[in-house]
Design an enzyme around this catalytic site. Sequence first.
Site, PDB file in Angstrom:
ATOM      1  N   THR A  67       1.307  -4.546   4.297  1.00 24.01           N
ATOM      2  CA  THR A  67       1.051  -4.852   5.705  1.00 24.01           C
ATOM      3  C   THR A  67       0.400  -6.209   5.927  1.00 24.01           C
ATOM      4  O   THR A  67       0.358  -6.693   7.059  1.00 24.01           O
ATOM      5  CB  THR A  67       0.139  -3.775   6.327  1.00 24.01           C
ATOM      6  OG1 THR A  67      -1.108  -3.738   5.617  1.00 24.01           O
ATOM      7  CG2 THR A  67       0.805  -2.410   6.257  1.00 24.01           C
ATOM      8  N   THR A 124       0.808  -1.217   0.000  1.00 23.97           N
ATOM      9  CA  THR A 124       0.000   0.000   0.000  1.00 23.97           C
ATOM     10  C   THR A 124       0.839   1.263   0.000  1.00 23.97           C
ATOM     11  O   THR A 124       0.436   2.290  -0.558  1.00 23.97           O
ATOM     12  CB  THR A 124      -0.943  -0.002   1.216  1.00 23.97           C
ATOM     13  OG1 THR A 124      -1.762  -1.170   1.172  1.00 23.97           O
ATOM     14  CG2 THR A 124      -1.844   1.217   1.242  1.00 23.97           C
TER      15      THR A 124
END
Length: 362
Positions: free
Chosen positions: A120, A45
Amino acid sequence: MRRLALAVTALLVGLASSAPAVAAREAGPRRAAGPEVVVIGTGGTITGVAKDRAGFEDYDGSALPVADIVSGLRPELDQVARVVTREGPEQTAMTDYYDLARQVDRALRTADAVVVTAGTKSLEELAYFLDLTVRSPKPVVVTGSMRPSNVFGADGPANLYNSVVLAASGRTRCFGTVVAFGNDILAAREATKTTTLRPGAFHAGEAGVLGTVDGDRIRLPRAPARVQRCGESGWRTPFDLAGIKREELPRTEIVASYPDAGGEAITAFADAGVEGIVVAGDPSPGEAGALRGALGKGVTVVAAARTGGGAVYDAHAPGVLPAEDLLPQKARILLLLTLATTREPADVAERFARYGVPQFTP
């Protein structure tokens, strides 16, 4: 006339003395001659791009090279370190983890520290893998973001900046790999993702954070136990990837326990050649029978808690290893690396006890 000559002389001297300052202002801030920090991007991300500034969840992940994120921070980063960027493998398989760990060690032959940016989803497993395998005691920091690079309140730039500040400081030398997220510094062993949406996604459970990065202030009230052996050969784990073939990483799996859980998955894993199984939670009767069969086929079994707190100190089953407070996903990483280096039951148990639960000793 003499006064006029003196005034002209003073003016010329003043202009001459101010020329370097004027030139410096025109050239912009000078780059600091600080430590070299290599930033390795592995997607996620933090390098994602959303369709609009409100696209917190609708975005194209890994759309940019990490160099683009670093370039936006150049004026500030140049005051902290000499930052260079490289691309690494995206973390989709254990062989990618293997390749990245080797890349980190190569970078640390000349660089002073490494920062890894990652997605993540499995950042905590990646960080723990690096923690157990990187041979250099130089700082290694893993970070990422919960929001893509171009949305309101994007957290990636601040996380990356803080990570470089931490890495360049050298304060985490001999800590192994740490995670820097938000303003927190977490040990790779304890860091875990606790939300799918919020920026403050990573916590350290009952152990707590190692410290914080607040601007240029780094606070480290505690350290991982392995710092006690800093400078000794015993600081390094036995999980040296130079002696482990990339294509021969053993397969390990996680099985969740719940009421009436069947044992078919465990049996299927054992029949498929899986070499280690981590059981998350108390096995159901069906799972217990399948686990006995798997143990009989030489599969190593580890018992872990699924609660996120507390510990499993005694598996209450012959041949089953307790993970203590290691989360199941971390126990799987340790089991994989342990089985890659030894198959002797006593050695496996010793490595889980020593490297899975490192403690300070008097």
